[in-house]
Design a protein around this motif. Structure first.
Motif, PDB file in Angstrom:
ATOM      1  N   ASN A 180       9.402   5.955   1.708  1.00 32.50           N
ATOM      2  CA  ASN A 180       8.913   5.809   2.873  1.00 32.50           C
ATOM      3  C   ASN A 180       7.256   5.853   3.138  1.00 32.50           C
ATOM      4  O   ASN A 180       6.680   5.553   4.122  1.00 32.50           O
ATOM      5  N   ASP A 181       6.608   6.147   2.022  1.00 34.36           N
ATOM      6  CA  ASP A 181       5.428   6.303   1.653  1.00 34.36           C
ATOM      7  C   ASP A 181       4.671   4.882   1.072  1.00 34.36           C
ATOM      8  O   ASP A 181       3.414   4.549   1.031  1.00 34.36           O
TER       9      ASP A 181
ATOM     10  N   THR B  99       0.752  -1.372  -0.112  1.00 29.53           N
ATOM     11  CA  THR B  99      -0.052  -0.148  -0.051  1.00 29.53           C
ATOM     12  C   THR B  99       1.002   1.275  -0.112  1.00 29.53           C
ATOM     13  O   THR B  99       1.945   1.260   0.392  1.00 29.53           O
ATOM     14  N   LEU B 100       0.155   2.482  -0.196  1.00 23.75           N
ATOM     15  CA  LEU B 100       0.875   3.695  -0.234  1.00 23.75           C
ATOM     16  C   LEU B 100       0.127   4.477   0.631  1.00 23.75           C
ATOM     17  O   LEU B 100      -0.978   4.295   0.969  1.00 23.75           O
ATOM     18  N   ASN B 101       1.126   5.465   1.268  1.00 18.35           N
ATOM     19  CA  ASN B 101       0.485   6.604   2.176  1.00 18.35           C
ATOM     20  C   ASN B 101      -0.658   7.207   1.492  1.00 18.35           C
ATOM     21  O   ASN B 101      -0.631   8.107   0.589  1.00 18.35           O
TER      22      ASN B 101
ATOM     23  N   GLU C 282      -2.466   9.663   2.192  1.00 21.75           N
ATOM     24  CA  GLU C 282      -2.587  11.170   2.344  1.00 21.75           C
ATOM     25  C   GLU C 282      -1.717  11.833   1.208  1.00 21.75           C
ATOM     26  O   GLU C 282      -1.945  13.017   1.006  1.00 21.75           O
ATOM     27  N   ILE C 283      -0.953  11.177   0.409  1.00 20.77           N
ATOM     28  CA  ILE C 283      -0.151  11.709  -0.558  1.00 20.77           C
ATOM     29  C   ILE C 283      -1.336  12.078  -1.959  1.00 20.77           C
ATOM     30  O   ILE C 283      -1.660  11.167  -2.609  1.00 20.77           O
TER      31      ILE C 283
ATOM     32  N   THR D  94       4.259   1.014   2.035  1.00 26.72           N
ATOM     33  CA  THR D  94       4.301  -0.192   3.302  1.00 26.72           C
ATOM     34  C   THR D  94       3.988  -1.590   2.427  1.00 26.72           C
ATOM     35  O   THR D  94       3.366  -1.719   1.628  1.00 26.72           O
TER      36      THR D  94
END
Length: 282
Positions: free
Chosen positions: A262-263, A248-250, A252-253, A265
Motif C-alpha cells: 500500500n506504500d 513512488t514510495l510513501n 514517511e516510511i 504508488t
C-alpha cells in the motif's frame, strides 16, 4: 518509449538473432506435456537501469508492480519460504503440501550469521552497513548456498545482490546502486518482473538509509527465450511503446520492515495488452 522498453527490445532481438539454440541437447526443463523445453540463449547479458531517470517498467505490456513488490517483500522482509504468506501463485509449482519451497529464497535471508558486530541475517547486515559504513565494498547478499541446495525445491535464479554507494555530483547526497546477479532467466516470463522487483528493493533500501536510488545493473549469465515463447516475444517487441510510469514510495516510511504494498504508488502507467497463458517450463 521508456528506456526499459528499449533495453528489452534490443536484448530480445539480440537473443533471437545471435543466440545459441539448445534444441536436441540434453536439457532439464520440460513443458506440461512432458516434451523438452528448448531455448535460444545468450551468455553474459548486462543491462543498466538508472532509477534517477525513470522507473524501468515495460510499457509493451503491463508488469504487475504491486504483485512484484509483494513477492520481494515476501523474500526480503518476511524472509518466508512458504507460499501461504504470498498473495500470488507463481511459486505454486515448487511448493509442497505445507506450502514450503524448502531452504530456498526467503529461508536463506532468515538465517543469522556471526559477524564481528554480532548475529545478523543478510538483510539486517545490509541495512546495518548502509547506516554505519556506507562506503564498504562488502555490502552483498547470496542465497545460492551449496550445502542447502539438496533441500531447495528450486535452485535460486536471482541469487545475489551487491550494493555500492556513490555520491551525487557537487553534492553530499548519497546514491545507492546495486548489481543483481542472475544465473538463469526466462526472458519473457521473468525479465521485467525481476528488474522491477529489485528496483523497488533498491528504492526501499535507499529511502530508509537516507539515500537516493541510483543504478540497478542486471547481470544474467544465461538469458534465454523458450522455443514456444519466440512468436510471443516477436509480437511483443513489435508493439508501440509509451513513456515510463511514475513510481513512488510513501516518503514517511523510514523502517524497511514497515513497508507494505500500500506504500507503492503507480501513476500514468500506459501499456499494451497483457499476454495471457504464457506456457511455463518446469
Amino acid at each position: 518509449m521508456s528506456l526499459a522498453d528499449n533495453i528489452f527490445i534490443t536484448m530480445c532481438r539480440d537473443i533471437i538473432d545471435n543466440g545459441t539454440s539448445t534444441e536436441g541437447e540434453k536439457v532439464r526443463p520440460v513443458w506440461e506435456d512432458g516434451t523438452s523445453a528448448y531455448t535460444i540463449k545468450r551468455f553474459g547479458v548486462v543491462n543498466r537501469y538508472d532509477l534517477s531517470k525513470e522507473f524501468p517498467a515495460l510499457t509493451l505490456r503491463r508488469t504487475a508492480l504491486k504483485s512484484a513488490m509483494d513477492e520481494i517483500l515476501w523474500i526480503w522482509q518476511k524472509k518466508s519460504n512458504n507460499i501461504k504468506e504470498l498473495n500470488s501463485h507463481v511459486w505454486d509449482s515448487w511448493a509442497d503440501e505445507t506450502g514450503s519451497i524448502g531452504k530456498a529464497y526467503g529461508y536463506q535471508m532468515s538465517v543469522k550469521h556471526q559477524y564481528r558486530e554480532g548475529m545478523m541475517d543478510q538483510v539486517d547486515r545490509v541495512l546495518f552497513d548502509l547506516r554505519e559504513n556506507p562506503y564498504s565494498r562488502r555490502i552483498m547478499t547470496n542465497i545460492y548456498v551449496h550445502q542447502d541446495l539438496h533441500e531447495m525445491h528450486l535452485y535460486p535464479c536471482a541469487y545475489s545482490m551487491t550494493f555500492n554507494v556513490t555520491k551525487e555530483k557537487d553534492s553530499d547526497q548519497l546514491i545507492l546502486n546495486g548489481i543483481l546477479n542472475q544465473r538463469s532467466q526466462d526472458v519473457l516470463a521473468a525479465n521485467n518482473w525481476n528488474v522491477c522487483q529489485y528496483s523497488l528493493l533498491l528504492m526501499m533500501f535507499a529511502q530508509v538509509s537516507g539515500m537516493k536510488a541510483g543504478e540497478l545493473v542486471h547481470v544474467i549469465a544465461d538469458a534465454h527465450i523458450y522455443d514456444r515463447h519466440i512468436p510471443l516475444v516477436q509480437e511483443l517487441i513489435s508493439r508501440p511503446a509509451y513513456p515510463a510510469p511514475k513510481v513512488t514510495l510513501n516518503p514517511e516510511i523510514r523502517d524497511f520492515y514497515q513497508f507494505t504494498v500500500n506504500d507503492l504508488t503507480v501513476e500514468d502507467y500506459q501499456t499494451g495488452p497483457q499476454i495471457k497463458n504464457i506456457p511455463i517450463a518446469v
